[in-house]
Design a protein around this motif. Structure first.
Motif, PDB file in Angstrom:
ATOM      1  N   LEU A   1       0.827  -1.080   0.005  1.00 55.23           N
ATOM      2  CA  LEU A   1       0.219  -0.083   0.058  1.00 55.23           C
ATOM      3  C   LEU A   1       0.766   1.340   0.034  1.00 55.23           C
ATOM      4  N   GLY A   2       2.244   1.045  -0.011  1.00 56.31           N
ATOM      5  CA  GLY A   2       3.115   2.345  -0.234  1.00 56.31           C
ATOM      6  C   GLY A   2       3.554   2.937   1.121  1.00 56.31           C
ATOM      7  N   GLY A   3       3.011   2.168   2.330  1.00 54.77           N
ATOM      8  CA  GLY A   3       3.354   2.616   3.559  1.00 54.77           C
ATOM      9  C   GLY A   3       4.810   2.500   3.892  1.00 54.77           C
ATOM     10  N   LEU A   4       5.734   1.729   3.198  1.00 51.71           N
ATOM     11  CA  LEU A   4       7.027   1.747   3.612  1.00 51.71           C
ATOM     12  C   LEU A   4       7.781   3.102   2.912  1.00 51.71           C
ATOM     13  N   GLU A   5       7.515   3.507   1.779  1.00 53.16           N
ATOM     14  CA  GLU A   5       7.757   4.684   1.305  1.00 53.16           C
ATOM     15  C   GLU A   5       7.463   6.014   2.289  1.00 53.16           C
ATOM     16  N   VAL A   6       6.439   5.815   2.675  1.00 50.76           N
ATOM     17  CA  VAL A   6       6.118   7.192   3.648  1.00 50.76           C
ATOM     18  C   VAL A   6       6.750   7.163   4.717  1.00 50.76           C
ATOM     19  N   LEU A   7       6.887   5.856   5.330  1.00 51.43           N
ATOM     20  CA  LEU A   7       7.852   5.871   6.671  1.00 51.43           C
ATOM     21  C   LEU A   7       9.329   6.289   6.112  1.00 51.43           C
TER      22      LEU A   7
ATOM     23  N   ASN B   1      10.423   8.320   4.120  1.00 51.35           N
ATOM     24  CA  ASN B   1      10.299   9.689   3.827  1.00 51.35           C
ATOM     25  C   ASN B   1      10.056  10.430   5.110  1.00 51.35           C
ATOM     26  N   LEU B   2       9.528   9.959   5.776  1.00 49.03           N
ATOM     27  CA  LEU B   2       9.535  10.710   7.341  1.00 49.03           C
ATOM     28  C   LEU B   2      10.973  10.827   8.181  1.00 49.03           C
ATOM     29  N   LEU B   3      11.709   9.945   7.505  1.00 44.11           N
ATOM     30  CA  LEU B   3      13.049  10.005   8.270  1.00 44.11           C
ATOM     31  C   LEU B   3      13.895  11.258   7.738  1.00 44.11           C
ATOM     32  N   ASP B   4      13.300  11.777   6.741  1.00 45.12           N
ATOM     33  CA  ASP B   4      13.802  13.062   6.072  1.00 45.12           C
ATOM     34  C   ASP B   4      13.318  14.247   6.590  1.00 45.12           C
ATOM     35  N   THR B   5      12.208  14.309   7.390  1.00 42.24           N
ATOM     36  CA  THR B   5      11.777  15.482   8.146  1.00 42.24           C
ATOM     37  C   THR B   5      12.310  15.975   9.418  1.00 42.24           C
TER      38      THR B   5
ATOM     39  N   SER C   1       8.039   6.835  12.979  1.00 41.60           N
ATOM     40  CA  SER C   1       8.500   6.197  12.053  1.00 41.60           C
ATOM     41  C   SER C   1       9.251   4.902  12.177  1.00 41.60           C
ATOM     42  N   LEU C   2      10.468   5.165  13.030  1.00 43.39           N
ATOM     43  CA  LEU C   2      11.233   4.034  13.289  1.00 43.39           C
ATOM     44  C   LEU C   2      11.071   3.027  14.152  1.00 43.39           C
ATOM     45  N   LYS C   3       9.789   3.384  15.105  1.00 40.71           N
ATOM     46  CA  LYS C   3       9.351   2.517  15.831  1.00 40.71           C
ATOM     47  C   LYS C   3       8.361   1.288  14.951  1.00 40.71           C
ATOM     48  N   ILE C   4       7.929   1.686  13.980  1.00 40.42           N
ATOM     49  CA  ILE C   4       7.353   0.686  13.147  1.00 40.42           C
ATOM     50  C   ILE C   4       8.224   0.096  12.163  1.00 40.42           C
ATOM     51  N   LEU C   5       9.192   0.740  11.671  1.00 40.06           N
ATOM     52  CA  LEU C   5      10.599   0.140  10.922  1.00 40.06           C
ATOM     53  C   LEU C   5      11.161  -0.681  11.591  1.00 40.06           C
ATOM     54  N   THR C   6      11.384  -0.568  12.794  1.00 43.03           N
ATOM     55  CA  THR C   6      12.094  -1.548  13.786  1.00 43.03           C
ATOM     56  C   THR C   6      11.524  -2.966  13.598  1.00 43.03           C
ATOM     57  N   LYS C   7      10.089  -2.882  13.710  1.00 39.35           N
ATOM     58  CA  LYS C   7       9.365  -4.101  13.938  1.00 39.35           C
ATOM     59  C   LYS C   7       9.151  -4.837  12.564  1.00 39.35           C
ATOM     60  N   ILE C   8       8.956  -3.926  11.639  1.00 40.61           N
ATOM     61  CA  ILE C   8       8.342  -4.759  10.094  1.00 40.61           C
ATOM     62  C   ILE C   8       9.940  -4.816   9.556  1.00 40.61           C
ATOM     63  N   SER C   9      11.063  -4.394   9.941  1.00 37.65           N
ATOM     64  CA  SER C   9      12.412  -4.599   9.024  1.00 37.65           C
ATOM     65  C   SER C   9      12.745  -5.998   9.439  1.00 37.65           C
ATOM     66  N   GLN C  10      12.098  -6.840  10.443  1.00 36.02           N
ATOM     67  CA  GLN C  10      12.552  -8.172  10.501  1.00 36.02           C
ATOM     68  C   GLN C  10      12.123  -9.005   9.319  1.00 36.02           C
TER      69      GLN C  10
ATOM     70  N   THR D   1      13.796  -4.253   0.404  1.00 38.97           N
ATOM     71  CA  THR D   1      13.134  -3.070  -0.387  1.00 38.97           C
ATOM     72  C   THR D   1      13.808  -1.786   0.315  1.00 38.97           C
ATOM     73  N   ILE D   2      13.891  -1.813   1.688  1.00 37.16           N
ATOM     74  CA  ILE D   2      14.365  -0.608   2.575  1.00 37.16           C
ATOM     75  C   ILE D   2      15.811  -0.296   1.960  1.00 37.16           C
ATOM     76  N   VAL D   3      16.669  -1.142   1.764  1.00 38.75           N
ATOM     77  CA  VAL D   3      18.033  -0.877   1.110  1.00 38.75           C
ATOM     78  C   VAL D   3      17.707  -0.286  -0.372  1.00 38.75           C
ATOM     79  N   HIS D   4      17.005  -0.814  -1.030  1.00 40.94           N
ATOM     80  CA  HIS D   4      16.503  -0.156  -2.752  1.00 40.94           C
ATOM     81  C   HIS D   4      16.160   1.125  -2.480  1.00 40.94           C
ATOM     82  N   MET D   5      15.035   1.436  -1.577  1.00 45.28           N
ATOM     83  CA  MET D   5      14.674   2.758  -1.366  1.00 45.28           C
ATOM     84  C   MET D   5      15.659   3.642  -0.569  1.00 45.28           C
ATOM     85  N   ARG D   6      16.705   3.404  -0.549  1.00 46.73           N
ATOM     86  CA  ARG D   6      17.716   4.156   0.210  1.00 46.73           C
ATOM     87  C   ARG D   6      17.450   4.606   1.509  1.00 46.73           C
ATOM     88  N   GLY D   7      16.784   3.661   2.262  1.00 48.75           N
ATOM     89  CA  GLY D   7      16.336   3.675   3.715  1.00 48.75           C
ATOM     90  C   GLY D   7      17.483   3.625   4.553  1.00 48.75           C
TER      91      GLY D   7
END
Length: 199
Positions: free
Chosen positions: A18-24, A26-30, A39-48, A55-61
């Protein structure tokens, strides 16, 4: 999103679809610290999830997470390091962290107290930052070039100092990182006096 069961693969893949990863990411640049932390609280969980790691690496996360390691906000530093630890399970991710100065920044997180007698008000937060930094370095240290980068950044003495920690959750990533780095002869030479002090 925090109300969802983020450990379920179906939720993780739904966020991706649903494009949520890209939004999360992008929030790291704010400039909004609360947005970054959320954003990182969610990314920490889903990045397992392996697919999300790639995908995170591909999106320059990873570059964005490395940039957030410089933040003066301890919680943000810890969450960024913990997420890096989750994502750097494959070679390209580990290389990305090194190429963007992440090893040096992660080593800097280990310096949580100039001397062990200094008990500051923020000691608990500092220790959590150091633990997350050590976890990320452990994950990154599976790469030969990263082992050398950890040594050159001054990581071995700082890891040696953390061996005195009474906290098991700190000792596991510290010992894991030292074990990985001990495959380098130059690191073994640095470790010998540290181990003599502990005996």
């Amino acid at each position: 999103m925090m109300e969802l069961d983020l450990m379920k693969e179906t939720c993780q893949l739904a966020i991706l679809d649903l494009g949520g990863l890209e939004v999360l990411l992008n929030l790291l640049d704010t400039n909004d610290i609360r947005c970054k932390i959320g954003s990182l609280k969610i990314l920490t969980k889903i990045s397992q999830n392996v697919q999300l790691q790639q995908t995170i690496v591909h999106m320059r996360g990873l570059q964005r997470m490395v940039n957030n390691l410089d933040s003066p906000v301890k919680e943000l530093q810890a969450l960024a390091a913990e997420t890096i630890a989750n994502v750097t399970k494959f070679q390209r991710a580990r290389r990305t962290v090194r190429q963007h100065g992440g090893i040096r920044k992660l080593v800097k997180l280990l310096d949580c107290f100039p001397n062990s007698a200094d008990l500051r008000a923020n000691m608990e937060k500092d220790l959590e930052v150091a633990r997350c930094g050590a976890s990320a370095l452990w994950s990154c240290s599976k790469s030969t070039k990263n082992k050398e980068a950890i040594r050159r950044a001054g990581g071995i003495p700082l890891l040696g100092r953390l061996l005195r920690s009474p906290h098991e959750n700190m000792l596991v990533p510290v010992v894991g990182t030292l074990q990985e780095c001990a495959s380098q002869i130059s690191t073994i030479q640095e470790l010998q006096p540290l181990f003599m002090e502990l005996l």
